[in-house]
Design an enzyme around this catalytic site. Structure first.
Site, short mmCIF file in Angstrom:
data_model
loop_
_atom_site.label_atom_id
_atom_site.label_comp_id
_atom_site.label_asym_id
_atom_site.label_seq_id
_atom_site.Cartn_x
_atom_site.Cartn_y
_atom_site.Cartn_z
N TYR A 23 0.08 -1.36 -0.30
CA TYR A 23 -0.08 0.04 -0.37
C TYR A 23 0.71 1.20 -0.02
CZ TYR A 23 -3.81 -3.56 1.06
OH TYR A 23 -4.79 -4.49 0.60
N ASP A 87 -26.15 -1.55 -1.46
CA ASP A 87 -27.92 -0.85 -1.55
C ASP A 87 -27.52 0.96 -1.33
OD1 ASP A 87 -28.16 -3.09 -2.37
OD2 ASP A 87 -28.52 -3.92 -0.45
N HIS A 100 -9.29 1.57 -5.57
CA HIS A 100 -7.98 0.11 -4.73
C HIS A 100 -6.95 1.36 -4.72
CE1 HIS A 100 -12.27 -2.31 -3.53
NE2 HIS A 100 -12.04 -2.18 -5.06
N ILE A 101 -6.08 1.12 -3.87
CA ILE A 101 -5.18 1.23 -4.17
C ILE A 101 -4.26 0.11 -4.36
CG2 ILE A 101 -2.70 1.94 -2.73
CD1 ILE A 101 -4.49 2.97 -0.59
#
Length: 175
Positions: A23, A87, A100-101
């Site tokens: 990350y 939802d 998303h990294i």
């Protein structure tokens, strides 16, 4: 002024500390500061919220109704499990970009499925923390007129979208 809400799911508060080989070393506060500044450059308000709790993320999505123009969301582990967050996003009818990294498609098989991708206006995956900046840039492109939008297939089958008429073309890669 348009408003973008950045939502981050579980464990992203540890960004910069947790598994930096995956990350990176940029902290969540760094990411938020960069995005807020980028928003200012485009006359967009950027707010950010992180929680390790599904219900708090859902509550924040509900609060955004009629107040936010776009959500940038990194659901983290909830990507693969949370129909409830999906939802909530659909319930408030706010367009969203999924970020998303890491490249979740190059990791464990169970990370390949997302409950969000099919409803997202864009998915930005594997660009590190720059993915958040790319999401803000993509969202603010709507302010430009006469864009020439193109796409092509990359060497690995990914789809690469780009705006060729901008002075500094921006790439969005979807795997």
């Amino acid at each position: 002024m348009p408003t973008i809400l950045i939502l981050n799911g579980p464990n992203l508060n540890l960004l910069g500390l947790r598994e930096p080989h995956i990350y990176g070393s940029t902290t969540l506060q760094d990411v938020e500061n960069i995005c807020i500044e980028l928003g200012k450059q485009h006359n967009v308000t950027v707010d950010a919220f992180q929680s390790n709790h599904e219900g708090q993320l859902i509550d924040r999505i509900h609060e955004a109704r009629n107040k936010v123009d776009l959500i940038v969301i990194n659901p983290a582990a909830y990507t693969h499990t949370s129909v409830a967050i999906r939802d909530a996003l659909l319930g408030v009818s706010i367009p969203f970009i999924e970020v998303h990294i890491s490249n979740v498609h190059a990791r464990e098989q169970w990370r390949h499925h997302s409950y969000f991708s099919d409803k997202a206006v864009a998915c930005i995956v594997g660009l590190g923390t720059f993915g958040y900046e790319a999401a803000i840039q993509h969202a603010t492109l709507k302010q430009f007129k006469d864009l020439t939008f193109r796409y092509k297939r990359g060497d690995y089958g990914e789809v690469i979208y780009y705006y060729e008429s901008l002075p500094n073309p921006i790439l969005v890669v979807v795997l």
